[in-house]
Design an enzyme around this catalytic site. Structure first.
Site, PDB file in Angstrom:
ATOM      1  N   CYS A  55      -3.707 -17.662  14.585  1.00  0.00           N
ATOM      2  CA  CYS A  55      -3.294 -16.811  15.702  1.00  0.00           C
ATOM      3  C   CYS A  55      -3.356 -17.623  16.990  1.00  0.00           C
ATOM      4  O   CYS A  55      -3.976 -18.682  17.042  1.00  0.00           O
ATOM      5  CB  CYS A  55      -4.227 -15.610  15.831  1.00  0.00           C
ATOM      6  SG  CYS A  55      -4.199 -14.543  14.384  1.00  0.00           S
ATOM      7  N   ARG A  78       7.310   0.041   1.928  1.00  0.00           N
ATOM      8  CA  ARG A  78       7.138  -1.097   2.842  1.00  0.00           C
ATOM      9  C   ARG A  78       5.954  -1.950   2.424  1.00  0.00           C
ATOM     10  O   ARG A  78       5.004  -1.470   1.840  1.00  0.00           O
ATOM     11  CB  ARG A  78       6.948  -0.612   4.275  1.00  0.00           C
ATOM     12  CG  ARG A  78       5.812   0.376   4.467  1.00  0.00           C
ATOM     13  CD  ARG A  78       6.143   1.253   5.665  1.00  0.00           C
ATOM     14  NE  ARG A  78       5.056   2.152   6.076  1.00  0.00           N
ATOM     15  CZ  ARG A  78       4.830   3.323   5.517  1.00  0.00           C
ATOM     16  NH1 ARG A  78       5.541   3.743   4.486  1.00  0.00           N
ATOM     17  NH2 ARG A  78       3.856   4.095   5.976  1.00  0.00           N
ATOM     18  N   ARG A 138       0.815  -1.200   0.000  1.00  0.00           N
ATOM     19  CA  ARG A 138       0.000   0.000   0.000  1.00  0.00           C
ATOM     20  C   ARG A 138       0.860   1.266   0.000  1.00  0.00           C
ATOM     21  O   ARG A 138       0.482   2.283  -0.543  1.00  0.00           O
ATOM     22  CB  ARG A 138      -0.900   0.013   1.237  1.00  0.00           C
ATOM     23  CG  ARG A 138      -1.875   1.155   1.291  1.00  0.00           C
ATOM     24  CD  ARG A 138      -2.235   1.515   2.715  1.00  0.00           C
ATOM     25  NE  ARG A 138      -2.578   0.355   3.515  1.00  0.00           N
ATOM     26  CZ  ARG A 138      -3.790  -0.177   3.573  1.00  0.00           C
ATOM     27  NH1 ARG A 138      -4.761   0.336   2.877  1.00  0.00           N
ATOM     28  NH2 ARG A 138      -4.002  -1.223   4.331  1.00  0.00           N
ATOM     29  N   TYR A 139       2.008   1.212   0.679  1.00  0.00           N
ATOM     30  CA  TYR A 139       2.867   2.389   0.815  1.00  0.00           C
ATOM     31  C   TYR A 139       4.110   2.176  -0.035  1.00  0.00           C
ATOM     32  O   TYR A 139       4.505   1.040  -0.302  1.00  0.00           O
ATOM     33  CB  TYR A 139       3.285   2.568   2.274  1.00  0.00           C
ATOM     34  CG  TYR A 139       2.134   2.678   3.238  1.00  0.00           C
ATOM     35  CD1 TYR A 139       1.434   3.875   3.370  1.00  0.00           C
ATOM     36  CD2 TYR A 139       1.738   1.594   4.008  1.00  0.00           C
ATOM     37  CE1 TYR A 139       0.377   3.983   4.250  1.00  0.00           C
ATOM     38  CE2 TYR A 139       0.681   1.693   4.895  1.00  0.00           C
ATOM     39  CZ  TYR A 139       0.002   2.885   5.022  1.00  0.00           C
ATOM     40  OH  TYR A 139      -1.040   2.987   5.899  1.00  0.00           O
ATOM     41  N   CYS A 173      -9.229 -12.555  18.247  1.00  0.00           N
ATOM     42  CA  CYS A 173      -9.714 -11.348  18.911  1.00  0.00           C
ATOM     43  C   CYS A 173     -11.024 -10.923  18.271  1.00  0.00           C
ATOM     44  O   CYS A 173     -11.139 -10.885  17.046  1.00  0.00           O
ATOM     45  CB  CYS A 173      -8.689 -10.227  18.763  1.00  0.00           C
ATOM     46  SG  CYS A 173      -7.018 -10.779  19.167  1.00  0.00           S
ATOM     47  N   ASP A 216     -11.027  -0.341  13.198  1.00  0.00           N
ATOM     48  CA  ASP A 216     -11.416  -0.411  11.788  1.00  0.00           C
ATOM     49  C   ASP A 216     -12.860  -0.900  11.688  1.00  0.00           C
ATOM     50  O   ASP A 216     -13.278  -1.738  12.486  1.00  0.00           O
ATOM     51  CB  ASP A 216     -10.509  -1.397  11.041  1.00  0.00           C
ATOM     52  CG  ASP A 216      -9.076  -0.909  10.951  1.00  0.00           C
ATOM     53  OD1 ASP A 216      -8.878   0.314  10.779  1.00  0.00           O
ATOM     54  OD2 ASP A 216      -8.154  -1.744  11.056  1.00  0.00           O
ATOM     55  N   LYS A 239      -2.840   4.679   6.782  1.00  0.00           N
ATOM     56  CA  LYS A 239      -2.947   5.184   8.149  1.00  0.00           C
ATOM     57  C   LYS A 239      -2.794   6.693   8.160  1.00  0.00           C
ATOM     58  O   LYS A 239      -1.901   7.224   7.508  1.00  0.00           O
ATOM     59  CB  LYS A 239      -1.848   4.559   9.001  1.00  0.00           C
ATOM     60  CG  LYS A 239      -1.997   3.060   9.149  1.00  0.00           C
ATOM     61  CD  LYS A 239      -0.910   2.478  10.042  1.00  0.00           C
ATOM     62  CE  LYS A 239      -1.005   0.975  10.128  1.00  0.00           C
ATOM     63  NZ  LYS A 239      -0.633   0.318   8.848  1.00  0.00           N
ATOM     64  N   ASP A 263      -6.861   3.969  10.280  1.00  0.00           N
ATOM     65  CA  ASP A 263      -6.468   3.348   9.016  1.00  0.00           C
ATOM     66  C   ASP A 263      -7.656   3.590   8.087  1.00  0.00           C
ATOM     67  O   ASP A 263      -8.734   3.025   8.290  1.00  0.00           O
ATOM     68  CB  ASP A 263      -6.176   1.861   9.218  1.00  0.00           C
ATOM     69  CG  ASP A 263      -5.104   1.362   8.262  1.00  0.00           C
ATOM     70  OD1 ASP A 263      -4.946   1.997   7.189  1.00  0.00           O
ATOM     71  OD2 ASP A 263      -4.443   0.364   8.566  1.00  0.00           O
ATOM     72  N   ARG A 284      -8.726  -8.348  10.397  1.00  0.00           N
ATOM     73  CA  ARG A 284      -8.408  -9.271   9.309  1.00  0.00           C
ATOM     74  C   ARG A 284      -9.167 -10.574   9.486  1.00  0.00           C
ATOM     75  O   ARG A 284      -8.724 -11.633   9.113  1.00  0.00           O
ATOM     76  CB  ARG A 284      -6.912  -9.510   9.270  1.00  0.00           C
ATOM     77  CG  ARG A 284      -6.324  -8.789   8.084  1.00  0.00           C
ATOM     78  CD  ARG A 284      -4.859  -9.016   7.931  1.00  0.00           C
ATOM     79  NE  ARG A 284      -4.264  -7.720   7.835  1.00  0.00           N
ATOM     80  CZ  ARG A 284      -3.303  -7.292   8.604  1.00  0.00           C
ATOM     81  NH1 ARG A 284      -2.766  -8.071   9.507  1.00  0.00           N
ATOM     82  NH2 ARG A 284      -2.862  -6.081   8.444  1.00  0.00           N
ATOM     83  N   CYS A 303     -10.800  -8.214  15.584  1.00  0.00           N
ATOM     84  CA  CYS A 303      -9.802  -8.371  14.515  1.00  0.00           C
ATOM     85  C   CYS A 303     -10.271  -7.743  13.208  1.00  0.00           C
ATOM     86  O   CYS A 303     -11.390  -7.965  12.763  1.00  0.00           O
ATOM     87  CB  CYS A 303      -9.521  -9.849  14.276  1.00  0.00           C
ATOM     88  SG  CYS A 303      -8.281 -10.101  12.993  1.00  0.00           S
TER      89      CYS A 303
HETATM   90  C1  LIG Z   1       0.219  -0.653   8.774  1.00  0.00           C
HETATM   91  C2  LIG Z   1       0.733  -1.099   7.514  1.00  0.00           C
HETATM   92  C3  LIG Z   1       2.093  -1.001   7.221  1.00  0.00           C
HETATM   93  C4  LIG Z   1       3.095  -0.415   8.204  1.00  0.00           C
HETATM   94  O1  LIG Z   1       2.786   0.923   8.429  1.00  0.00           O
HETATM   95  P1  LIG Z   1       3.682   1.819   9.407  1.00  0.00           P
HETATM   96  O2  LIG Z   1       2.887   3.081   9.510  1.00  0.00           O
HETATM   97  O3  LIG Z   1       4.995   2.001   8.746  1.00  0.00           O
HETATM   98  O4  LIG Z   1       3.798   1.097  10.696  1.00  0.00           O
HETATM   99  C5  LIG Z   1       2.519  -1.432   6.004  1.00  0.00           C
HETATM  100  N1  LIG Z   1       1.668  -1.931   5.082  1.00  0.00           N
HETATM  101  C6  LIG Z   1       0.348  -2.029   5.334  1.00  0.00           C
HETATM  102  C7  LIG Z   1      -0.541  -2.563   4.276  1.00  0.00           C
HETATM  103  C8  LIG Z   1      -0.163  -1.624   6.566  1.00  0.00           C
HETATM  104  O5  LIG Z   1      -1.468  -1.738   6.813  1.00  0.00           O
HETATM  105  S1  SF4 Z   2      -6.105  -9.023  16.023  1.00  0.00           S
HETATM  106 FE1  SF4 Z   2      -6.582 -10.606  14.455  1.00  0.00          FE
HETATM  107  S2  SF4 Z   2      -4.588 -11.055  13.503  1.00  0.00           S
HETATM  108 FE2  SF4 Z   2      -4.168 -10.025  15.460  1.00  0.00          FE
HETATM  109  S3  SF4 Z   2      -3.911 -11.678  16.966  1.00  0.00           S
HETATM  110 FE3  SF4 Z   2      -6.055 -11.022  17.060  1.00  0.00          FE
HETATM  111  S4  SF4 Z   2      -7.123 -12.425  15.662  1.00  0.00           S
HETATM  112 FE4  SF4 Z   2      -4.936 -12.544  15.162  1.00  0.00          FE
END
Ligand SMILES: *Cc1c(COP(=O)(O)O)cnc(C)c1O
Ligand code: SF4
Length: 395
Positions: free
Chosen positions: A133, A124, A120-121, A137, A301, A345, A338, A142, A140
């Site tokens: 996991c 990174r 996305r960025y 949670c 989120d 973010k 985010d 995801r 979560c």
């Molecule tokens: C959060 C995230 C990162 C890391 O973001 P930082 O602001 O550098 O901690 C990198 N890629 C994705 C897709 C993210 O959601």
């Molecule tokens: S927030 Fe989601 S990805 Fe993170 S530990 Fe909990 S269940 Fe796993």
């Protein structure tokens, strides 16, 4: 390391600390195998409310339940408002989908140029190494990915992800997350970490993990000895409440930090769990004492079924306002949203600039005192030495 222990899962098998032999309790594989997953398991440890029972009944079609006996041992037997309970036992509201909630709130699926990669960025990427996991949670973001079947992402997919890193020189920082990468065996994790480390332009590796919180016995000497061979490596973990900073969690964090791994923490603001300045202050101070630096405080989120755990945006800003200035700056994370749909973010927070004049800024401090800052006469900020420094190929 951990020898296979006989598995005969019967409802009467002990799950309580003290009743479980230490050799099992301290074995992270035992903890994973014996995760609490059902009404029957949970009933043995806590007095469930009707709301929780309804949530547990609805969970199979929504998002799985899984709680290590260790994390479950932190639950309050009598109070359903226990912050540990609220993070891992579903309630009826989880079955509700509110306006604006999405399956993929961050639009990650559209940002995947290779299997297991979210890019996305510019500099990174996120590498989603597996979908398991230590605990699942309720908040979560995801949840569409994790907890499907405890499977590891197929090795060919991970190999294609590594190939993507090799052919994408802009990537300097690889964040290995999931799921939780520290639930991989040390051997499998080493394969992954060493493969990422072998990419010449990757500068730093980050692991995102809740293991220090939910499965601290996993952080053993063998793991730390392995990780320290791949520096610079960082670990970001996910504590949400001071109740989670136990002696075991402390030992886990200290072992990682002692292996030269700087640790950060990414908390999620959760309504009724940690949505108070007093609790977050206590959490952030507790983290600093175990050498974990608060990094982000996330606005929740809008993932499906999490409306009841989200706070209004103003609540987080108000909390930061109460902490700023009063609490050591070392303890203060950045509050971020985010942005839904792949916006990335973005930091939010109290505004300390009252007026932005040409020659003077009018500011307020954390006590509300108004101060003025005089702007300098010269405004040109170019650095003449840049050309020398940036043009020198010996760097
Ligand atoms: C959060 C995230 C990162 C890391 O973001 P930082 O602001 O550098 O901690 C990198 N890629 C994705 C897709 C993210 O959601
Ligand atoms: S927030 Fe989601 S990805 Fe993170 S530990 Fe909990 S269940 Fe796993």
């Amino acid at each position: 390391m951990s020898s296979p222990l006989p598995i005969a899962r019967s409802p009467v098998e002990p799950l309580l600390r003290g009743e479980v032999p230490d050799a099992h309790w301290n074995d992270w594989r035992w903890q994973l195998r014996r995760r609490l997953t059902s009404l029957a398991d949970l009933e043995r440890l806590v007095r469930l409310t009707d709301d929780e029972r309804a949530g547990i009944a609805a969970a199979p079609g929504l998002f799985r339940i899984g709680i290590t006996p260790y994390y479950a041992s932190l639950m309050d037997r009598d109070h359903a408002s226990c912050p540990v309970r609220m993070q891992v036992i579903p309630v009826a509201a989880e079955a509700r989908v509110s306006d604006g909630e999405r399956v993929d709130p961050l639009g990650e699926d559209a940002l995947s140029p290779a299997p297991a990669i979210v890019h996305r960025y510019p500099d990174r990427v996120l590498l989603l190494a597996l979908d398991r996991c230590a605990v699942y949670c309720r908040h979560c973001n995801r949840r569409r990915l994790v907890g499907q079947d405890d499977g590891v992402i197929p090795k060919q997919d991970l190999e294609r992800a590594i190939e993507y890193l090799h052919r994408t020189p802009a990537v300097k920082d690889v964040l290995i997350s999931g799921g939780d990468p520290l639930t991989l065996s040390t051997e499998k994790l080493e394969w992954l970490v060493s493969s990422v480390r072998a990419v010449p332009h990757v500068e730093i590796i980050r692991l995102g993990t809740r293991v220090p919180v939910a499965l601290p016995m996993r952080i053993d000497d063998q793991l730390c000895a392995m990780l320290r061979r791949y520096h610079p490596l960082y670990v970001n973990t996910h504590f949400n409440h001071p109740k989670e900073v136990t002696p075991e969690a402390r030992a886990a964090c200290e072992r990682l930090v002692d292996a030269g791994i700087p640790m950060g923490n990414q908390s999620v603001l959760l309504r009724g769990v940690n949505s108070s300045a007093r609790i977050l202050e206590e959490l952030f101070r507790a983290l600093l004492r175990v050498r974990v630096r608060p990094y982000y405080l996330f606005q929740g989120d809008p993932a499906q079924g999490t409306d009841h755990l989200r706070t209004p945006v103003g609540a987080g800003v108000e909390i930061m306002e109460q902490l700023q200035g009063r609490v050591t700056g070392m303890a203060l994370p950045r509050l971020v949203i985010d942005a839904p749909g792949g916006g990335g973010k973005l930091p939010i927070g109290p505004n300390y600039v009252l007026a932005w004049g040409v020659d003077r800024l009018k500011l307020r401090n954390y006590e509300g005192r108004v101060v003025e800052y005089p702007e300098p006469a010269e405004r040109d900020c170019a650095c003449p030495y840049d050309a020398v420094w940036l043009g020198d190929d010996r760097r």
